[in-house]
Design an enzyme around this catalytic site. Structure first.
Site, mmCIF file in Angstrom:
data_model
loop_
_atom_site.group_PDB
_atom_site.id
_atom_site.type_symbol
_atom_site.label_atom_id
_atom_site.label_comp_id
_atom_site.label_asym_id
_atom_site.label_seq_id
_atom_site.Cartn_x
_atom_site.Cartn_y
_atom_site.Cartn_z
ATOM 1 N N ILE A 114 7.245 -2.318 -13.269
ATOM 2 C CA ILE A 114 5.811 -2.140 -13.495
ATOM 3 C C ILE A 114 5.231 -0.996 -12.672
ATOM 4 O O ILE A 114 4.045 -0.673 -12.776
ATOM 5 C CB ILE A 114 5.035 -3.440 -13.176
ATOM 6 C CG1 ILE A 114 5.267 -3.858 -11.719
ATOM 7 C CG2 ILE A 114 5.403 -4.540 -14.136
ATOM 8 C CD1 ILE A 114 4.430 -5.070 -11.295
ATOM 9 N N GLY A 115 6.062 -0.360 -11.851
ATOM 10 C CA GLY A 115 5.558 0.754 -11.059
ATOM 11 C C GLY A 115 6.688 1.469 -10.345
ATOM 12 O O GLY A 115 7.798 0.937 -10.213
ATOM 13 N N GLY A 153 7.244 4.754 -7.162
ATOM 14 C CA GLY A 153 6.684 5.754 -6.262
ATOM 15 C C GLY A 153 7.762 6.327 -5.378
ATOM 16 O O GLY A 153 8.958 6.019 -5.529
ATOM 17 N N GLY A 154 7.352 7.171 -4.465
ATOM 18 C CA GLY A 154 8.318 7.794 -3.576
ATOM 19 C C GLY A 154 9.002 6.797 -2.667
ATOM 20 O O GLY A 154 10.090 7.068 -2.154
ATOM 21 N N MET A 155 8.378 5.640 -2.428
ATOM 22 C CA MET A 155 8.934 4.659 -1.500
ATOM 23 C C MET A 155 9.585 3.475 -2.216
ATOM 24 O O MET A 155 9.812 2.432 -1.616
ATOM 25 C CB MET A 155 7.831 4.143 -0.568
ATOM 26 C CG MET A 155 7.225 5.215 0.309
ATOM 27 S SD MET A 155 8.438 6.032 1.352
ATOM 28 C CE MET A 155 7.401 7.275 2.140
ATOM 29 N N VAL A 200 8.844 -0.961 -8.323
ATOM 30 C CA VAL A 200 8.212 -2.285 -8.335
ATOM 31 C C VAL A 200 8.511 -2.967 -9.668
ATOM 32 O O VAL A 200 8.336 -2.374 -10.741
ATOM 33 C CB VAL A 200 6.685 -2.185 -8.130
ATOM 34 C CG1 VAL A 200 6.067 -3.580 -8.122
ATOM 35 C CG2 VAL A 200 6.364 -1.449 -6.835
ATOM 36 N N LYS A 219 8.981 -5.397 -4.656
ATOM 37 C CA LYS A 219 9.159 -4.010 -4.238
ATOM 38 C C LYS A 219 10.611 -3.805 -3.834
ATOM 39 O O LYS A 219 11.115 -4.435 -2.901
ATOM 40 C CB LYS A 219 8.239 -3.693 -3.055
ATOM 41 C CG LYS A 219 8.313 -2.239 -2.568
ATOM 42 C CD LYS A 219 7.383 -1.342 -3.348
ATOM 43 C CE LYS A 219 7.289 0.034 -2.730
ATOM 44 N NZ LYS A 219 6.299 0.879 -3.394
ATOM 45 N N ASP A 244 0.079 5.894 4.404
ATOM 46 C CA ASP A 244 0.115 6.403 3.026
ATOM 47 C C ASP A 244 -1.073 5.853 2.235
ATOM 48 O O ASP A 244 -0.929 5.420 1.088
ATOM 49 C CB ASP A 244 1.432 6.030 2.352
ATOM 50 C CG ASP A 244 1.690 6.864 1.080
ATOM 51 O OD1 ASP A 244 1.064 7.942 0.942
ATOM 52 O OD2 ASP A 244 2.490 6.434 0.232
#
Length: 532
Positions: free
Chosen positions: A19-20, A22-24, A27, A42, A135
């Site tokens: 569902i998501g 990012g750089g980290m 998800v 996560k 962040d």
């Protein structure tokens, strides 16, 4: 690693689709099998699992995150380190992000202030527990289905980068360069002021639709501007709100708010002044505030609300930028170096500064070295008729005629305006015979003397203000253009002042030479300041 390793590590959860990202990390959605509770899982980058030191640091951080219990922080339900995976299980929020609302429907100024107050409330609780976020950005501010704002992804950036901003050799940035504090980019010691900076940048963007620095360039250019330049003033936002925002994004950490709570107190007070003491009640966004912040928000207004506040408070503001530069993906093969070792201070345009210095020195030297013709000086009290032979007297200043009078019974009587203008020496001609007419009064009682000094101070002050604004990127081409007439005026002021004090002939060629030199010095200094 495949999704099967995540499923195997979390048997008590039904793991759903991604569902998501990012750089980290990535998800996934999920549901607790026994409780039926929806969660967000996560999955941290594999580089965390492959680095034993980083892995241990994150496990320590995860324990701190699990203890955070605050209405404006996304709660961590579980942390699993198994089969090469590092997984954080958190509350799932389906109300969208602040960025999605800001970029689609827009946010009013009151909504933006309420969102940031909620963010600061969560940040302060985390800081008190010893956790920095590092962040903060609109995409990490999430809404619940009931509209409560919660801060997500605490501490992950701090664990991975140990506080400093890291970049790949290709120039991609680990983190979000649009909101990074200068000291974080340079790898300096970090305090809550770093999160204050990022949150202030978010508020600046929500209130203006843009970021505090000029667009253009890649991620490293964005970081370099934040390290070496001051942010642009927040326009079209009245005081005291604009002042609060600008203090929160000061380049020097010592000039910012020392923590999230002091920022929140001033923000709440400024919003209460502009929108009324009951603005949070009318807002409809649940915000949980500490007593001192709440008291500041409901404090009676001490200043009259300006007329432009109504348009500021009612009209939604939308993002004028597409999604800011995305963060780099962290993988096991990533080669990361500190940003401080890559970004360089802006080069000093020495050639332009040299031109400015030479032109300025020449400007000062010319009136002393070239002083016009050597004429006979006639010193007199100009309040009385001038006692010279002839029938007609013409008085000029650098070719400009100040008086043209016929001889009277007592001599040549000058007009009152001329007597007040003349200080030092002016050129006079009586029936073709030229001489210097010198007033015996102190030159500071004349327009030539006092006027040249005031013009010198005026042009110097405005030029200094222009150069400072150019260095801070608070203005642009307009200030460079304005420097030309200001520099020309500076040259005229120096020429006239020296002529008055030396009682030498003030001629037009010298005046134009000094004016051109002054314009050249000012233009070169302005161009040099703009490039710093």
């Amino acid at each position: 690693m495949t999704l099967s390793s995540v499923v195997a590590a979390l048997p008590q959860y039904a793991v759903g689709e991604q569902i998501g990202e990012g750089g980290m990390g990535v998800v996934y959605g999920g549901v607790h099998r026994q409780l039926g509770r929806p969660v967000a899982i996560k999955r941290l980058p594999h580089a965390v699992a492959e680095d034993p030191r980083m892995s241990e640091r994150f496990e320590h951080e995860a324990r701190l995150l699990a203890r955070l219990d605050h209405p404006h922080i996304v709660p961590v339900y579980d942390y699993v380190r198994q089969q090469g995976e590092h997984l954080l299980v958190m509350e799932r929020l389906d109300g969208g992000t602040v960025w999605s609302r800001f970029s689609q429907d827009g946010l009013t100024a009151q909504q933006s202030c309420g969102i940031v107050l909620a963010t600061l409330s969560g940040l302060h609780a985390a800081h008190e527990a010893g956790v920095l976020h590092l962040d903060v950005k609109p995409k990490n501010l999430l809404f619940t289905s009931t509209g409560v704002v919660k801060v997500a992804d605490f501490g992950i950036s701090q664990v991975v980068s140990e506080g400093a901003t890291l970049v790949t050799h290709g120039g991609a940035v680990l983190g979000t360069p649009a909101y990074i504090a200068p000291e974080q980019a340079m790898g300096n010691a970090l305090t809550p002021a770093a999160d204050v900076y990022a949150t202030g940048t978010v508020l600046y963007e929500l209130l203006s639709g843009d970021l505090p620095f000029e667009r253009g360039g890649g991620p490293l250019a964005m970081i370099q501007k934040r390290v070496y330049q001051d942010p642009r003033p927040l326009r079209n936002v009245p005081e005291p709100l604009a002042g609060v925002v600008m203090r929160s994004i000061a380049r020097d950490p010592g000039a910012r708010y020392r923590n999230a709570e002091t920022f929140a107190i001033d923000l709440a007070g400024a919003a209460g002044t502009l929108f009324g003491p009951d603005w949070l009640t009318r807002l409809g966004i649940p915000v949980h505030l500490a007593p001192q912040v709440s008291a500041s928000s409901t404090r009676p207004s001490l200043r009259p609300v300006e007329r432009d506040t109504l348009s500021l408070s009612q009209q939604p503001i939308r993002a004028t930028l597409v999604d800011p530069v995305p963060a780099a993906r962290l993988s096991g093969s990533s080669t990361l170096v500190p940003a401080s070792s890559v970004i360089k201070p802006p080069s000093t345009p020495w050639a332009l500064w040299l031109v400015a210095a030479v032109a300025l020195l020449a400007l000062v030297a010319v009136p002393f070295l070239v002083s016009g013709r050597e004429l006979v000086k006639v010193t007199t009290n100009l309040a009385n008729p001038v006692q010279e032979s002839g029938n007609q007297l013409v008085v000029t200043l650098a070719g400009i005629e100040l008086a043209n009078v016929q001889r009277g019974p007592g001599g040549f009587e000058l007009p009152g305006a001329t007597r007040w203008i003349v200080g030092g020496a002016v050129t006079a001609a009586a029936d073709g015979r030229e001489f210097l007419l010198v007033s015996d009064r102190t030159p500071w009682l004349s327009i030539m003397g006092t006027g040249s000094a005031l013009l010198l101070l005026f042009t110097l002050a405005y030029l200094e203000s222009n150069l400072r604004a150019l260095r801070r990127r608070q203005t642009g081409v307009a200030a460079v253009i304005a420097s030309v007439p200001l520099g020309f005026g500076l040259g005229l002021a120096v020429w006239l002042l020296v002529s008055v004090l030396r009682t030498s002939e003030p001629t037009l060629p010298i005046a134009l030479t000094c004016g051109v030199l002054g314009a050249a010095a000012a233009l070169s200094a302005s161009l040099a300041s703009k490039r710093v």
